[in-house]
Scaffold this motif. Structure first.
Motif, PDB file in Angstrom:
ATOM      1  N   SER A   1     -11.834   7.694  -3.215  1.00 34.28           N
ATOM      2  CA  SER A   1     -12.246   6.299  -3.448  1.00 34.28           C
ATOM      3  C   SER A   1     -11.597   5.740  -4.713  1.00 34.28           C
ATOM      4  O   SER A   1     -11.197   4.571  -4.751  1.00 34.28           O
TER       5      SER A   1
ATOM      6  N   THR B   1      -7.902   4.934  -3.918  1.00 32.55           N
ATOM      7  CA  THR B   1      -7.722   3.691  -3.155  1.00 32.55           C
ATOM      8  C   THR B   1      -7.926   2.469  -4.059  1.00 32.55           C
ATOM      9  O   THR B   1      -7.204   1.479  -3.935  1.00 32.55           O
ATOM     10  N   GLN B   2      -8.894   2.544  -4.975  1.00 37.47           N
ATOM     11  CA  GLN B   2      -9.101   1.425  -5.908  1.00 37.47           C
ATOM     12  C   GLN B   2      -7.906   1.269  -6.836  1.00 37.47           C
ATOM     13  O   GLN B   2      -7.473   0.143  -7.119  1.00 37.47           O
TER      14      GLN B   2
ATOM     15  N   ASN C   1      -4.810   2.157  -6.158  1.00 38.52           N
ATOM     16  CA  ASN C   1      -3.706   1.642  -5.339  1.00 38.52           C
ATOM     17  C   ASN C   1      -3.838   0.141  -5.128  1.00 38.52           C
ATOM     18  O   ASN C   1      -2.847  -0.591  -5.184  1.00 38.52           O
ATOM     19  N   GLN C   2      -5.070  -0.336  -4.880  1.00 37.41           N
ATOM     20  CA  GLN C   2      -5.290  -1.774  -4.735  1.00 37.41           C
ATOM     21  C   GLN C   2      -4.965  -2.504  -6.045  1.00 37.41           C
ATOM     22  O   GLN C   2      -4.397  -3.599  -6.035  1.00 37.41           O
ATOM     23  N   LEU C   3      -5.302  -1.866  -7.149  1.00 36.91           N
ATOM     24  CA  LEU C   3      -5.018  -2.461  -8.452  1.00 36.91           C
ATOM     25  C   LEU C   3      -3.517  -2.544  -8.687  1.00 36.91           C
ATOM     26  O   LEU C   3      -3.000  -3.560  -9.146  1.00 36.91           O
ATOM     27  N   TYR C   4      -2.784  -1.471  -8.343  1.00 41.21           N
ATOM     28  CA  TYR C   4      -1.329  -1.476  -8.534  1.00 41.21           C
ATOM     29  C   TYR C   4      -0.622  -2.432  -7.596  1.00 41.21           C
ATOM     30  O   TYR C   4       0.456  -2.931  -7.907  1.00 41.21           O
ATOM     31  N   GLU C   5      -1.203  -2.729  -6.450  1.00 39.04           N
ATOM     32  CA  GLU C   5      -0.577  -3.638  -5.485  1.00 39.04           C
ATOM     33  C   GLU C   5      -0.809  -5.101  -5.837  1.00 39.04           C
ATOM     34  O   GLU C   5      -0.202  -5.985  -5.233  1.00 39.04           O
ATOM     35  N   ASP C   6      -1.671  -5.363  -6.785  1.00 39.32           N
ATOM     36  CA  ASP C   6      -1.922  -6.741  -7.224  1.00 39.32           C
ATOM     37  C   ASP C   6      -0.638  -7.294  -7.842  1.00 39.32           C
ATOM     38  O   ASP C   6       0.018  -6.629  -8.645  1.00 39.32           O
TER      39      ASP C   6
END
Length: 161
Positions: A25, A28-29, A31-36
């Motif tokens: 978890s 995934t958080q 990864n979402q932060l890096y994709e911003d």
């Protein structure tokens, strides 16, 4: 005692599956932060690239900035409150000084008005007294009497001729 330790270890994150779930978890958080897009923009700078290649320095910078936020925020709040209080205090002091100056001006003007009234009264009394004294003891100095005497002399002078 060994039973308590087993209970504590079993109730915590001792099992590998729970730890893997937590790690999953978190990843995934992250990864979402890096994709911003905003984070990607920062991470593509020279500083972002340097910090991503030095994770210990990045962690230190992150901890320092998050821990320094509270004291810096408190100091900025203190500075803002001090500036506001100084401005408010300055306004109150200015209003107080203007009130004192206004009262002083009114007092001085009242004093000048009273002095003018007293001086005018004294001048009038002196004028009235001196004119009465002169009229009583020197009646021939009156301007109207002098004109009458001159006209009488002129008429007498014309009759004699």
């Amino acid at each position: 005692m060994s039973e308590e330790m087993e209970r504590k270890s079993s109730s915590g994150f001792s099992s590998g599956s729970e730890l893997q779930q937590l790690w999953g978890s978190w990843s995934t958080q992250f990864n979402q932060l890096y994709e911003d897009p905003r984070v990607m923009k920062v991470m593509n700078t020279r500083l972002g690239l340097y910090l991503s290649s030095h994770p210990m320095l990045a962690l230190t910078a992150l901890l320092f900035s998050s821990l320094a936020a509270l004291p810096v925020g408190l100091f900025l709040t203190f500075a803002a409150v001090t500036v506001v209080m100084s401005a408010v205090g300055f306004v109150f002091i200015e209003v107080f000084l203007l009130c004192v100056a206004g009262l002083t001006l009114v007092s001085v003007l009242i004093g000048i008005a009273l002095f003018s009234a007293v001086a005018s009264f004294v001048t009038y009394v002196l004028y009235f007294t001196s004119s009465n004294i002169l009229n009583r003891y020197y009646p021939h100095l009156r301007k109207g009497d002098m004109q009458e005497e001159q006209s009488e002399r002129e008429t007498l002078g014309q009759k004699e001729m």
